[in-house]
Design an enzyme around this catalytic site. Sequence first.
Site, short mmCIF file in Angstrom:
data_model
loop_
_atom_site.label_atom_id
_atom_site.label_comp_id
_atom_site.label_asym_id
_atom_site.label_seq_id
_atom_site.Cartn_x
_atom_site.Cartn_y
_atom_site.Cartn_z
N ARG A 51 0.74 -1.17 -0.09
CA ARG A 51 0.05 -0.06 -0.06
C ARG A 51 0.92 1.26 0.14
O ARG A 51 2.14 1.12 0.26
CB ARG A 51 -1.01 0.07 1.26
CG ARG A 51 -0.27 -0.21 2.47
CD ARG A 51 -0.49 0.54 3.75
NE ARG A 51 -0.50 1.85 3.47
CZ ARG A 51 0.74 2.49 3.77
NH1 ARG A 51 1.66 1.99 4.03
NH2 ARG A 51 0.41 3.95 3.73
N ALA A 53 0.91 5.00 -2.10
CA ALA A 53 0.80 5.16 -3.91
C ALA A 53 2.11 4.92 -4.58
O ALA A 53 1.94 4.04 -5.33
CB ALA A 53 0.50 6.82 -3.97
N ARG A 94 -7.10 -0.60 -7.26
CA ARG A 94 -7.54 0.70 -6.30
C ARG A 94 -7.69 1.71 -7.26
O ARG A 94 -6.77 2.12 -7.94
CB ARG A 94 -6.48 0.85 -5.17
CG ARG A 94 -6.49 -0.40 -4.30
CD ARG A 94 -5.62 0.05 -3.01
NE ARG A 94 -6.04 0.92 -2.21
CZ ARG A 94 -5.52 1.48 -1.05
NH1 ARG A 94 -4.39 1.04 -0.63
NH2 ARG A 94 -6.44 2.29 -0.17
N GLN A 201 -2.99 2.94 9.78
CA GLN A 201 -1.63 2.89 9.02
C GLN A 201 -0.57 3.71 9.95
O GLN A 201 0.55 3.49 9.97
CB GLN A 201 -1.74 3.56 7.58
CG GLN A 201 -2.36 2.83 6.51
CD GLN A 201 -4.10 2.81 6.48
OE1 GLN A 201 -4.37 3.36 7.46
NE2 GLN A 201 -4.50 2.77 5.40
N ASP A 242 -1.81 10.88 -2.76
CA ASP A 242 -2.30 9.66 -3.58
C ASP A 242 -2.75 10.41 -5.09
O ASP A 242 -2.58 9.49 -6.06
CB ASP A 242 -3.52 9.08 -3.19
CG ASP A 242 -3.18 8.32 -1.96
OD1 ASP A 242 -3.21 8.67 -0.89
OD2 ASP A 242 -2.73 6.88 -2.13
N ASN A 252 -5.84 12.48 -0.20
CA ASN A 252 -4.78 11.61 0.81
C ASN A 252 -5.80 10.93 1.60
O ASN A 252 -6.89 10.92 1.58
CB ASN A 252 -3.97 12.43 1.39
CG ASN A 252 -2.57 11.56 2.31
OD1 ASN A 252 -2.07 10.68 1.40
ND2 ASN A 252 -2.55 11.74 3.53
O1 MRU Z 1 -4.89 3.29 1.70
P1 MRU Z 1 -3.38 3.38 1.74
O2 MRU Z 1 -2.75 3.22 3.06
O3 MRU Z 1 -2.88 2.91 0.55
O4 MRU Z 1 -3.15 5.04 1.76
C1 MRU Z 1 -1.91 5.61 1.73
C2 MRU Z 1 -2.04 6.98 1.97
O5 MRU Z 1 -2.92 7.69 1.70
C3 MRU Z 1 -0.65 7.68 1.66
O6 MRU Z 1 -0.52 8.96 2.46
C4 MRU Z 1 -0.07 8.13 0.21
O7 MRU Z 1 -0.43 6.81 -0.50
C5 MRU Z 1 1.38 8.51 0.07
S1 MRU Z 1 2.34 7.20 0.35
C6 MRU Z 1 3.84 7.80 0.03
#
Ligand code: MRU
Length: 356
Positions: A51, A53, A94, A201, A242, A252
């Site tokens: 997970r 981005a 996704r 997270q 994201d 995000n």
């Molecule tokens: O759902 P996730 O855990 O993939 O969401 C991740 C985020 O929102 C992060 O802040 C984003 O992907 C940036 S990662 C460098």
Amino acid sequence: MNIMNYETVAFDEQKDALLILDQTKLPAEVKILRLTEQKNIWQAIYLLQVRGAPAIGVAAAFGLYLAAKNIRAATWKEFFPPFHAAKEYLNSARPTAVNLSWALNRMEKIAVDNQKKSVPEIKELLRKEAAAIKAEDIWMCRQIGEHGLTLLKDGDGILTHCNAGQLATSKYGTALAPIHLGRERGMNFKVFCDETRPLLQGVRLSAFELMADGVDTTVICDNMAAQVLKNGWINAVFVGCDRVAANGDACNKIGTSGVAILAKYYGVPFYVLGPTSTIDMSIDKGDEIVIEQRPAEEITEMWYRQRMAPQGVKVYNPAFDVVDHELIAGIVTEYGIARPPFRESLQEIFRKKFLG
Ligand code: MRU
């Protein structure tokens, strides 16, 4: 065991397998998944085993190479339809993080541009392209770290949301890159990690990797951010992204927008850190970004010994929200920091990227 020494996404060249550090098991267990099948790679992205981005972009690129490798085709005409179908399939895992489609489009372009070559040659070019996407991710994150570090001084308090650290990228991270880079240079920061409901997270991943790097780390529930800002403990908010629209609206993890509003109220600068691969200039404003909706169970029962919500209750579970560009002090990229007005400054960042 230090989680900073593990690769978030790797590729086993000998056995042609995608290796993923299973983030759903952290911090309790360090488990590496060895994936070769498309269905399993799709699932690893959907279930957030990989997970963040940039990390899902890298995983999908290697995933598409593996799909290409298994296509039995003698000609481009036979090769392209199943290859394109595999790309669309991975892309459907996704919807919000643009890095997924960005990496897959880049892979497809390599194949299309080289369609006159033999199928084995095209497959080899795809393997090299996936490796290049990963290598560039490391470079980009380091550069983001360098630019982000200019916004901090030793001893600063930083609030972050979700995990935009090494675990979300190939190395360093985006929002956490300046902190990791600062650590390499002997600097100390006090980092507050929002727990980040519903998938945690912040508490499971950001706190884990920051502590592994020796950072003074404090976890808070999402609803405590206002108090921490009011206490005056935060010099800057650093978050990942994201998808960023051309006007600077930044999408995000759900909850980020609330943090930005609080930071504005308490006069703390709010920075978004991400590579240019996360900036989608084809999208004019944030409200055009498709927001992923996730299953209700993530809120009602996941993480609890027993279900916490009444049976049959309605649940709204958007995985992301959009921070209005007016709340953002700067967008930190590998080519420098874009400042408001973002329409102009983001274009300038892309000019630097393409013209040097
Ligand atoms: O759902 P996730 O855990 O993939 O969401 C991740 C985020 O929102 C992060 O802040 C984003 O992907 C940036 S990662 C460098």
